[in-house]
Scaffold this motif. Structure first.
Motif, short mmCIF file in Angstrom:
data_model
loop_
_atom_site.label_atom_id
_atom_site.label_comp_id
_atom_site.label_asym_id
_atom_site.label_seq_id
_atom_site.Cartn_x
_atom_site.Cartn_y
_atom_site.Cartn_z
N ILE A 99 16.81 6.23 6.52
CA ILE A 99 15.72 5.36 6.05
C ILE A 99 14.55 5.41 7.02
O ILE A 99 13.38 5.45 6.60
CB ILE A 99 16.23 3.92 5.87
CG1 ILE A 99 17.36 3.89 4.83
CG2 ILE A 99 15.10 3.00 5.43
CD1 ILE A 99 18.04 2.55 4.70
N LYS A 100 14.84 5.44 8.31
CA LYS A 100 13.78 5.55 9.32
C LYS A 100 13.01 6.86 9.16
O LYS A 100 11.77 6.89 9.25
CB LYS A 100 14.39 5.48 10.72
CG LYS A 100 13.40 5.66 11.87
CD LYS A 100 12.38 4.53 11.92
CE LYS A 100 11.61 4.48 13.23
NZ LYS A 100 10.78 5.68 13.45
N LYS A 101 13.72 7.93 8.85
CA LYS A 101 13.07 9.22 8.63
C LYS A 101 12.14 9.16 7.43
O LYS A 101 11.01 9.67 7.46
CB LYS A 101 14.13 10.30 8.43
CG LYS A 101 13.57 11.70 8.22
CD LYS A 101 14.69 12.71 8.01
CE LYS A 101 14.13 14.10 7.72
NZ LYS A 101 15.22 15.08 7.43
N LEU A 102 12.58 8.50 6.35
CA LEU A 102 11.73 8.34 5.17
C LEU A 102 10.50 7.52 5.49
O LEU A 102 9.40 7.81 5.00
CB LEU A 102 12.53 7.68 4.04
CG LEU A 102 13.66 8.51 3.42
CD1 LEU A 102 14.46 7.66 2.44
CD2 LEU A 102 13.11 9.75 2.73
N ALA A 103 10.67 6.49 6.32
CA ALA A 103 9.52 5.68 6.73
C ALA A 103 8.53 6.52 7.53
O ALA A 103 7.31 6.42 7.33
CB ALA A 103 9.98 4.47 7.55
N ASN B 147 0.83 -1.19 0.00
CA ASN B 147 0.00 0.00 0.00
C ASN B 147 0.87 1.24 0.00
O ASN B 147 2.04 1.21 0.43
CB ASN B 147 -0.92 0.01 1.22
CG ASN B 147 -1.93 -1.12 1.19
OD1 ASN B 147 -2.47 -1.45 0.14
ND2 ASN B 147 -2.16 -1.73 2.34
N GLU B 148 0.31 2.36 -0.44
CA GLU B 148 1.05 3.61 -0.44
C GLU B 148 1.45 3.98 0.99
O GLU B 148 0.66 3.87 1.92
CB GLU B 148 0.20 4.73 -1.05
CG GLU B 148 0.95 6.03 -1.22
CD GLU B 148 0.17 7.06 -2.00
OE1 GLU B 148 0.68 8.18 -2.18
OE2 GLU B 148 -0.97 6.75 -2.42
N GLY B 149 2.70 4.39 1.17
CA GLY B 149 3.19 4.77 2.48
C GLY B 149 3.66 3.62 3.34
O GLY B 149 4.10 3.83 4.47
N GLU B 150 3.61 2.41 2.82
CA GLU B 150 3.98 1.22 3.60
C GLU B 150 5.47 0.93 3.44
O GLU B 150 6.05 1.13 2.38
CB GLU B 150 3.17 0.02 3.12
CG GLU B 150 3.32 -1.22 3.99
CD GLU B 150 2.40 -2.36 3.57
OE1 GLU B 150 2.13 -3.23 4.40
OE2 GLU B 150 1.96 -2.36 2.40
N PHE C 225 13.29 1.16 -3.55
CA PHE C 225 13.86 -0.13 -3.21
C PHE C 225 15.25 0.05 -2.62
O PHE C 225 16.05 0.84 -3.12
CB PHE C 225 13.98 -1.03 -4.45
CG PHE C 225 12.68 -1.31 -5.16
CD1 PHE C 225 11.53 -1.57 -4.46
CD2 PHE C 225 12.64 -1.34 -6.54
CE1 PHE C 225 10.33 -1.84 -5.11
CE2 PHE C 225 11.46 -1.61 -7.21
CZ PHE C 225 10.31 -1.86 -6.50
N PHE C 226 15.54 -0.73 -1.58
CA PHE C 226 16.88 -0.75 -0.99
C PHE C 226 17.40 -2.19 -1.02
O PHE C 226 16.73 -3.10 -0.54
CB PHE C 226 16.85 -0.30 0.47
CG PHE C 226 16.55 1.16 0.68
CD1 PHE C 226 17.59 2.09 0.76
CD2 PHE C 226 15.25 1.61 0.79
CE1 PHE C 226 17.31 3.43 0.97
CE2 PHE C 226 14.97 2.95 0.99
CZ PHE C 226 16.00 3.86 1.08
N ASP C 227 18.60 -2.36 -1.58
CA ASP C 227 19.21 -3.69 -1.61
C ASP C 227 20.38 -3.72 -0.65
O ASP C 227 21.48 -3.29 -0.97
CB ASP C 227 19.68 -4.01 -3.03
CG ASP C 227 20.24 -5.43 -3.14
OD1 ASP C 227 20.01 -6.24 -2.21
OD2 ASP C 227 20.90 -5.73 -4.14
N MET D 236 8.40 1.98 0.68
CA MET D 236 9.74 1.39 0.56
C MET D 236 9.71 -0.13 0.72
O MET D 236 8.98 -0.66 1.55
CB MET D 236 10.66 1.99 1.63
CG MET D 236 10.89 3.48 1.49
SD MET D 236 12.14 4.12 2.65
CE MET D 236 11.27 3.92 4.21
N LEU D 237 10.55 -0.77 -0.07
CA LEU D 237 10.80 -2.21 0.03
C LEU D 237 12.29 -2.37 0.31
O LEU D 237 13.12 -2.00 -0.51
CB LEU D 237 10.40 -2.91 -1.27
CG LEU D 237 10.44 -4.44 -1.28
CD1 LEU D 237 9.39 -5.01 -0.35
CD2 LEU D 237 10.24 -4.98 -2.70
N ILE D 238 12.62 -2.92 1.48
CA ILE D 238 14.00 -2.92 1.97
C ILE D 238 14.49 -4.35 2.17
O ILE D 238 13.97 -5.08 3.02
CB ILE D 238 14.12 -2.17 3.31
CG1 ILE D 238 13.51 -0.77 3.21
CG2 ILE D 238 15.56 -2.11 3.77
CD1 ILE D 238 13.32 -0.09 4.57
#
Length: 258
Positions: free
Chosen positions: A196-200, A27-30, A176-178, A206-208
């Protein structure tokens, strides 16, 4: 309606089947973290979603629009267009060494802007807007004072933060983060994870892919455990990390003392 929907995704390299029917939605924002042992298909999944590898089966849908189906032909123009919907942050930064931090962040938007019908008339204004956005993005990742630094003048953590800003510059629908911290010393890992936490917290979708289990538990809305090209188990972080149902998930997490 899900922002991203992946159905029955397969990927084979000759006779080696790496993805064996992966299905999930976002979902958006997930924020979803993908965990699992090395060689299980996590990176291949990201590369297929970003069309760095072409899936051999299944479909990918974004905002209700099917952008890939293994049953339908797709040309390079469509692939390039679809890639713009996603941002990808690699393990090893992949910055251009001959460009400054700001130039790395603004290069792709400047190239893309040349296709705008008003580019010739508004070139100076458009370039100015891209430069200002690049500075703002570097500020968001804590690098306002490093705009004119070259990659070799930056620490690994700073380089990865530039890479995050670069991925955000094209305003992707999903980031995406690899394994974004796998190439970093432990003392530099924290500064990247904080970004990354701030972006969350800002509800960036995001898919990490990560081996940072405690971070995955803290930052994610959902966790997927992938092994052998399959999603073995998925659910809320607390459920997966603290009370997994599948024996293989329990065995994997035991090594991390969660």
């Amino acid at each position: 309606m899900a922002l991203l929907e992946v159905k029955n995704l397969y990927k084979s390299f000759d006779k080696l089947e790496v993805l064996k029917g992966i299905s999930f939605s976002m979902n958006e924002g997930e924020t979803i973290s993908v965990i699992g042992p090395s060689g299980g298909g996590k990176t291949t999944l990201l590369r297929c979603l970003n069309f760095l590898e072409m899936p051999t089966g299944g479909s990918i849908t974004v905002q209700g629009e099917e952008i890939f189906s293994a049953d339908k032909p797709i040309d390079m123009d469509e692939i390039r267009k679809n890639r713009l919907r996603f941002g990808l942050v690699f393990q090893n930064f992949n910055l251009f060494p001959q460009y400054t931090a700001l130039q790395n962040v603004t290069l792709a938007p400047k190239l893309q802007a040349k296709n705008r019908p008003d580019y010739k008339k508004r070139k100076k204004e458009i370039i100015g807007e891209i430069e200002e956005n690049g500075k703002e993005l570097l500020g968001r990742v804590g690098l306002s004072d490093k705009l004119d630094y070259y990659p070799h003048q930056l620490s690994g953590g700073q380089q990865q933060r530039v890479a995050i800003a670069r991925a955000l510059a094209l305003k992707p629908e999903v980031l995406f983060f690899d394994e974004p911290t796998s190439a970093l010393d432990p003392e530099l890992t924290d500064e990247v994870l904080k970004v990354i936490k701030k972006l969350a917290d800002e509800k960036m979708t995001m898919l990490i892919v990560t081996h940072e289990m405690r971070f995955a538990e803290a930052v994610s809305d959902r966790v997927l455990f992938i092994e052998g090209g399959n999603i073995v188990e998925q659910g809320a972080p607390a459920d997966i990390m603290r009370n997994p149902k599948e024996e293989r998930t329990k065995q994997f997490l035991a090594a991390y003392n969660i």
